[in-house]
Write a protein that holds these residues in place. Sequence first.
Motif, PDB file in Angstrom:
ATOM      1  N   VAL A  73       0.857  -1.185   0.000  1.00 53.06           N
ATOM      2  CA  VAL A  73       0.000   0.000   0.000  1.00 53.06           C
ATOM      3  C   VAL A  73       0.893   1.236   0.000  1.00 53.06           C
ATOM      4  O   VAL A  73       1.930   1.258   0.676  1.00 53.06           O
ATOM      5  CB  VAL A  73      -0.912   0.006   1.260  1.00 53.06           C
ATOM      6  N   TYR A  74       0.525   2.232  -0.775  1.00 49.22           N
ATOM      7  CA  TYR A  74       1.290   3.484  -0.855  1.00 49.22           C
ATOM      8  C   TYR A  74       0.398   4.673  -0.571  1.00 49.22           C
ATOM      9  O   TYR A  74      -0.790   4.660  -0.876  1.00 49.22           O
ATOM     10  CB  TYR A  74       1.859   3.683  -2.275  1.00 49.22           C
ATOM     11  N   ARG A  75       1.010   5.714  -0.035  1.00 47.05           N
ATOM     12  CA  ARG A  75       0.381   7.016   0.042  1.00 47.05           C
ATOM     13  C   ARG A  75       0.771   7.782  -1.220  1.00 47.05           C
ATOM     14  O   ARG A  75       1.738   7.443  -1.903  1.00 47.05           O
ATOM     15  CB  ARG A  75       0.849   7.742   1.294  1.00 47.05           C
ATOM     16  N   GLU A 116       4.336   9.076  -1.465  1.00 47.48           N
ATOM     17  CA  GLU A 116       5.285   7.965  -1.605  1.00 47.48           C
ATOM     18  C   GLU A 116       5.345   7.502  -3.056  1.00 47.48           C
ATOM     19  O   GLU A 116       6.427   7.244  -3.595  1.00 47.48           O
ATOM     20  CB  GLU A 116       4.878   6.786  -0.726  1.00 47.48           C
ATOM     21  N   ARG A 153      -8.883   3.703  -3.351  1.00 46.69           N
ATOM     22  CA  ARG A 153      -8.414   4.919  -2.678  1.00 46.69           C
ATOM     23  C   ARG A 153      -9.114   4.959  -1.330  1.00 46.69           C
ATOM     24  O   ARG A 153     -10.338   4.983  -1.275  1.00 46.69           O
ATOM     25  CB  ARG A 153      -8.797   6.129  -3.520  1.00 46.69           C
ATOM     26  N   THR A 154      -8.335   4.956  -0.255  1.00 48.71           N
ATOM     27  CA  THR A 154      -8.912   4.961   1.091  1.00 48.71           C
ATOM     28  C   THR A 154      -8.476   6.218   1.825  1.00 48.71           C
ATOM     29  O   THR A 154      -7.318   6.329   2.253  1.00 48.71           O
ATOM     30  CB  THR A 154      -8.466   3.709   1.877  1.00 48.71           C
ATOM     31  N   TYR A 182      -8.432   8.882   4.996  1.00 51.06           N
ATOM     32  CA  TYR A 182      -8.541   8.847   6.458  1.00 51.06           C
ATOM     33  C   TYR A 182      -8.732  10.269   6.965  1.00 51.06           C
ATOM     34  O   TYR A 182      -8.057  11.190   6.500  1.00 51.06           O
ATOM     35  CB  TYR A 182      -7.284   8.234   7.079  1.00 51.06           C
ATOM     36  N   ARG A 222      -4.801  11.861   5.149  1.00 54.66           N
ATOM     37  CA  ARG A 222      -4.027  10.718   4.654  1.00 54.66           C
ATOM     38  C   ARG A 222      -4.904   9.921   3.695  1.00 54.66           C
ATOM     39  O   ARG A 222      -6.086   9.680   3.973  1.00 54.66           O
ATOM     40  CB  ARG A 222      -3.613   9.837   5.826  1.00 54.66           C
ATOM     41  N   ASP A 230      -4.603   6.348   1.307  1.00 57.79           N
ATOM     42  CA  ASP A 230      -3.840   5.164   0.900  1.00 57.79           C
ATOM     43  C   ASP A 230      -4.371   4.636  -0.417  1.00 57.79           C
ATOM     44  O   ASP A 230      -5.577   4.693  -0.690  1.00 57.79           O
ATOM     45  CB  ASP A 230      -3.953   4.051   1.947  1.00 57.79           C
ATOM     46  N   TYR A 231      -3.463   4.119  -1.238  1.00 53.23           N
ATOM     47  CA  TYR A 231      -3.813   3.498  -2.516  1.00 53.23           C
ATOM     48  C   TYR A 231      -3.317   2.064  -2.496  1.00 53.23           C
ATOM     49  O   TYR A 231      -2.194   1.792  -2.056  1.00 53.23           O
ATOM     50  CB  TYR A 231      -3.162   4.252  -3.681  1.00 53.23           C
ATOM     51  N   GLN A 232      -4.162   1.167  -2.975  1.00 47.65           N
ATOM     52  CA  GLN A 232      -3.750  -0.235  -3.071  1.00 47.65           C
ATOM     53  C   GLN A 232      -4.464  -0.888  -4.238  1.00 47.65           C
ATOM     54  O   GLN A 232      -5.494  -0.402  -4.709  1.00 47.65           O
ATOM     55  CB  GLN A 232      -4.019  -0.985  -1.784  1.00 47.65           C
TER      56      GLN A 232
END
Length: 131
Positions: free
Chosen positions: A43-45, A48, A76-77, A79, A85, A87-89
């Motif tokens: 998982v990346y931000r 990053e 795309r998550t 927070y 923040r 996160d991408y996965q």
Amino acid sequence: MSATHLNVPVPVPADGDCAIRDICEFVGNKWSVLVVILLGQRVYRFNELHRSIEGISQRMLTLTLRKLARDGLVTRTPYATVPPRVDYQLTDLGRTLLEPLTALNTWAETHQSVIRAARRHHDATETPSGS
């Protein structure tokens, strides 16, 4: 030998309902391929990813991630934190791309020197146009 000899459907539809055109568009987009490969690792931000892909602009990364999310390949998550923040996965569908992309990468690395030599030979023997 006809195109149908290889079980290739003829003609290839020109409309938006052509699977191979969609895939060629994806594979032809180096940013999408690089993002999928990176997200295949973890998982990346956003920042990053941006730091990890040399030469990609923030805008291009944003557009690429949006397209991959639209295609169902990336989630795309967000927070609710300070600072925000996201996160991408890869999705399960996105993970199915890792095997063919790895095979394509292996093929490219295996044949890179042969292709470069062929290009040098072609460029050295090619007659300039108009001669």
